[in-house]
Design an enzyme around this catalytic site. Structure first.
Site, mmCIF file in Angstrom:
data_model
loop_
_atom_site.group_PDB
_atom_site.id
_atom_site.type_symbol
_atom_site.label_atom_id
_atom_site.label_comp_id
_atom_site.label_asym_id
_atom_site.label_seq_id
_atom_site.Cartn_x
_atom_site.Cartn_y
_atom_site.Cartn_z
ATOM 1 N N ASP A 248 0.837 -1.211 0.000
ATOM 2 C CA ASP A 248 0.000 0.000 0.000
ATOM 3 C C ASP A 248 0.871 1.261 0.000
ATOM 4 O OD1 ASP A 248 -2.228 -1.552 0.206
ATOM 5 O OD2 ASP A 248 -2.466 -1.267 2.362
ATOM 6 N N LYS A 270 -3.882 2.570 -1.463
ATOM 7 C CA LYS A 270 -5.181 3.207 -1.228
ATOM 8 C C LYS A 270 -4.920 4.594 -0.683
ATOM 9 C CE LYS A 270 -7.566 -1.011 -0.090
ATOM 10 N NZ LYS A 270 -6.312 -1.732 -0.285
ATOM 11 N N MET A 383 -7.625 8.326 10.056
ATOM 12 C CA MET A 383 -8.293 8.878 8.860
ATOM 13 C C MET A 383 -9.273 9.986 9.244
ATOM 14 S SD MET A 383 -8.928 5.197 7.055
ATOM 15 C CE MET A 383 -9.224 4.363 8.584
HETATM 16 C C1 LIG Z 1 -6.185 2.915 6.358
HETATM 17 S S1 LIG Z 1 -5.623 3.392 7.949
HETATM 18 C C2 LIG Z 1 -4.445 2.158 8.231
HETATM 19 C C3 LIG Z 1 -4.089 1.983 9.666
HETATM 20 C C4 LIG Z 1 -3.004 0.952 9.868
HETATM 21 N N1 LIG Z 1 -3.461 -0.366 9.524
HETATM 22 C C5 LIG Z 1 -2.495 0.963 11.307
HETATM 23 O O1 LIG Z 1 -2.677 -0.026 12.051
HETATM 24 O O2 LIG Z 1 -1.866 1.957 11.681
HETATM 25 C C6 LIG Z 1 -4.692 4.805 7.550
HETATM 26 C C7 LIG Z 1 -4.637 5.826 8.680
HETATM 27 O O3 LIG Z 1 -3.763 5.400 9.703
HETATM 28 C C8 LIG Z 1 -3.148 6.523 10.294
HETATM 29 N N2 LIG Z 1 -1.696 6.396 10.084
HETATM 30 C C9 LIG Z 1 -1.044 5.369 9.531
HETATM 31 N N3 LIG Z 1 0.285 5.586 9.542
HETATM 32 C C10 LIG Z 1 0.460 6.787 10.110
HETATM 33 C C11 LIG Z 1 1.610 7.562 10.409
HETATM 34 N N4 LIG Z 1 2.847 7.144 10.125
HETATM 35 N N5 LIG Z 1 1.429 8.752 11.017
HETATM 36 C C12 LIG Z 1 0.197 9.189 11.325
HETATM 37 N N6 LIG Z 1 -0.922 8.494 11.063
HETATM 38 C C13 LIG Z 1 -0.795 7.301 10.479
HETATM 39 C C14 LIG Z 1 -3.673 7.747 9.588
HETATM 40 O O4 LIG Z 1 -4.777 8.215 10.314
HETATM 41 C C15 LIG Z 1 -4.106 7.159 8.267
HETATM 42 O O5 LIG Z 1 -5.099 7.953 7.659
#
Ligand SMILES: C[S@@+](CC[C@H](N)C(=O)[O-])C[C@H]1O[C@@H](n2cnc3c(N)ncnc32)[C@H](O)[C@@H]1O
Length: 474
Positions: A248, A270, A383
Site C-alpha cells: 500500500d 489506497k 483517517m
Molecule cells: C487505512 S488506515 C491504516 C491503519 C493501519 N493499519 C495501522 O494499524 O496503523 C490509515 C490511517 O492510519 C493513520 N496512520 C497510519 N500511519 C500513520 C503515520 N505514520 N502517522 C500518522 N498516522 C498514520 C492515519 O490516520 C491514516 O489515515
C-alpha cells in the site's frame, strides 16, 4: 596480521586442558563441554561451580600448579589465569609440543581463537575479527541474530534426515542440488517455521516422489507506521523470502528497501479518492499469485487487522484454501503516541483508549458520539483529517470540553514527523492552518498535553511544534 583458518573441529571425547580455576576458566570449560570434549582443569584453587561440575562428573580437576606434564596427550589448551608468567609458560610449552593454545585476552598468544557464535543448532555461524575488533564481531553477531530465523535449526535437522533418501533418488550431484533449491524455495520452509513439522515432512516426501506442485502462500504483514526499525523480526524475515510484494501507499520507502531485491513489486495503494486497485481485485490478485506457486508478501502500513482490511483479505484467502501467515505490526496509535511522547493511558488522565475511524464504509453510518465524548479516555482517530470539522462538532455537541487537549501527529515515527498541539475547540481550524497532510493521527484527551513534557528528540521534526509557541498554534 595473523590469518586464521576457519575450521569447525569435532571435539567429542577429545582431551583438552584449561589452566585456571576462576570464572574465565569456567566459561571456557563450558564452551568445551558443549562440544562434548574431555575437559581437564588444573589450578591450585577452584571456584564453587567448577567443584560442582567435578562432582557431577563433567570435568576432571587437578589441584596443582601448572607444569609441563599436564599437557601430555592434550589437543588444545587454554590459559585462563590472572598470572601473566603462568599464561606465558603455558603458551611456550604448548608451542613446543605443537598443541593449539589460547591465552585468554592475549591475542598474540593464541594459535586458535573462539569466534562469536550464532547458534541455530545444527547450524552454527562463526564470526571472527582475528582478534582485532572483538566488540565489532559481537555487534555483527547481534545483527545476524536478528536476521537468521530460529526455525533454521529445525529446518536443517529435517532436511538432514532426508539426505540419504535424496542421494538414493538422485544419482547426480546437480540433480540433488536442484532438488534442494526447490525445497528451500517451497512452503516446506514456512511449515517448519510455524512448527508444523508433520506437514513439512509429508511435503518433502511428495516432492521426492515428484508429486508436489509448488505451493504458494501469502504473508499478511503489518509494517508499522513508517520507521523501518519498528518492523518485527518475523516481518523482515518473510519480506526477504517473497517472490512478489503487494503493498500500500502507507508503507514507507525505507521499508520497501528491505524486501528481497529481485521480488516483483505491485502497488495497490489506497488513498482517499485514489483507489488505484479495487479491494476485490486485490483479494483476487493475492489468490491468483499464490495459486501460481508464489510466495506473496502483502505488506500493509501499521497493523493489518486495525483499519487495514487485513480481515477481509484473509477471509478470501481462507475461502480459496490459500495458506497464509499473519504478522502483526505496530499500529499508528502506538507508534505515533510513543514518538510524540504521549502515553495513551495514564492513571491520572485516561483509563481507556478507543481506536476510532473518521472514515466509515457505509455513508451515513454514525459513530457512538455519546460514548466517544465521555471524559477520562483517549481517542486515537485514524483517517480523521478530512472529517475533523464533523468530529470536533459532534464531540463538543455531546459534552466533551472545548479545552480538551489534542495532538495531531502527521507522518508519525518518520523522519518528517510533525506534531501540532491544540485543543478540541480549535481542531479543524488548526488542521487547516498547518496544512496537515495524510497520514495523520488525531489524539484527543488529557494525555495529549503530556507531549510538552515527554516528547523526545529522536525525531528532529518534532522540534517544530515547540518552535511555534502554543499560543500561536492554538
Ligand atoms: C487505512 S488506515 C491504516 C491503519 C493501519 N493499519 C495501522 O494499524 O496503523 C490509515 C490511517 O492510519 C493513520 N496512520 C497510519 N500511519 C500513520 C503515520 N505514520 N502517522 C500518522 N498516522 C498514520 C492515519 O490516520 C491514516 O489515515
Amino acid at each position: 596480521m595473523v590469518q586464521y583458518l576457519p575450521i569447525f573441529t569435532k571435539l567429542d571425547n577429545k582431551p583438552v586442558l584449561v589452566v585456571g580455576g576462576g570464572d574465565v576458566a569456567l566459561r571456557k570449560a563450558r564452551a568445551f563441554l558443549k562440544a562434548r570434549a574431555d575437559v581437564t582443569i588444573v589450578a591450585p584453587e577452584f571456584c564453587q561451580e567448577l567443584l560442582e561440575a567435578e562432582q557431577d562428573g563433567e570435568v576432571t580437576l587437578i589441584k596443582d600448579y601448572f607444569n609441563e606434564s599436564h599437557l601430555a596427550g592434550k589437543m588444545l589448551v587454554i590459559a585462563a589465569t590472572d598470572v601473566e608468567s603462568v599464561n606465558n609458560t603455558v603458551f611456550e610449552l604448548a608451542n613446543q609440543h605443537n598443541i593449539f593454545v589460547n591465552v585468554v585476552d592475549d591475542q598474540p598468544k593464541c594459535s586458535f581463537i573462539f569466534p562469536s557464535i550464532v547458534d541455530r543448532d545444527p547450524i552454527t555461524i562463526a564470526i571472527s575479527s582475528a582478534g582485532t575488533a572483538p566488540v565489532l564481531a559481537r555487534r555483527l553477531r547481534e545483527k545476524l541474530e536478528t536476521l537468521i530465523p530460529q526455525h533454521i535449526g529445525p529446518l536443517a535437522t529435517l532436511v538432514g534426515s532426508f539426505r540419504d533418501k535424496v542421494k538414493a533418488r538422485f544419482k547426480h550431484f546437480a540433480d540433488r542440488r536442484q532438488f534442494w533449491e526447490s525445497v528451500f524455495d517451497s512452503s516446506v520452509v514456512s511449515k517448519v517455521q510455524v512448527g508444523d513439522t508433520e506437514a513439512a515432512t509429508e511435503q518433502l516426501h511428495e516432492m521426492l516422489d515428484a508429486k508436489a506442485e509448488p505451493e504458494g502462500e501469502v504473508y499478511v504483514i503489518g509494517a508499522g507506521p513508517g520507521d523501518p526499525e519498528l518492523l518485527t523480526l518475523k516481518a523482515l524475515q518473510l519480506m526477504q523470502q517473497a517472490d512478489v510484494v503487494v503493498y500500500d501507499y502507507l508503507v514507507s520507502d525505507e521499508i520497501m528497501d528491505l524486501v528481497r531485491r529481485d521480488a516483483d513489486l505491485i502497488c495497490v495503494g489506497k488513498r482517499l479518492n485514489y483507489h488505484s486497485v479495487k479491494q476485490e481485485d486485490t483479494n483476487q490478485m493475492l489468490v491468483d499469485l499464490a495459486k501460481q506457486g508464489k510466495k506473496v508478501c502483502r505488506i500493509k502500513g501499521g497493523d493489518p487487522f486495525i483499519y487495514g482490511r487485513g480481515g477481509e483479505e484473509v477471509q478470501v484467502l481462507k475461502a480459496h484454501d490459500v495458506r497464509y501467515q499473519i504478522v502483526p505490526g505496530i499500529t499508528a496509535a502506538a507508534g505515533c503516541s510513543a514518538y510524540a511522547g504521549i502515553p495513551l493511558t495514564h492513571r491520572d488522565h485516561a483509563q481507556a483508549i478507543q481506536f476510532v475511524t473518521g472514515h466509515c464504509k457505509k455513508d451515513g453510518q454514525e459513530l457512538d458520539w455519546q460514548g466517544l465524548a465521555k471524559p477520562n479516555q483517549t481517542l486515537a482517530i485514524y483517517m480523521g483529517v478530512i472529517k475533523s470539522p464533523h468530529i470536533q462538532a459532534k464531540l463538543l455537541e455531546h459534552g466533551r470540553s472545548a479545552n480538551t487537549p489534542v495532538a495531531i501527529v502527521e507522518n508519525g515515527t518518520r523522519k518528517n514527523q510533525r506534531v501540532v498541539r491544540t485543543e478540541l475547540g480549535q481542531l479543524a481550524e488548526q488542521i487547516e492552518a498547518h496544512e496537515i497532510v495524510s497520514p495523520a493521527l488525531l489524539i484527543i484527551g488529557e494525555v495529549a498535553a503530556l507531549h510538552e513534557e515527554l516528547a523526545w528528540f529522536g525525531q528532529s521534526a518534532q522540534i517544530s511544534s515547540f518552535a511555534q509557541p502554543l499560543t500561536d498554534v492554538a
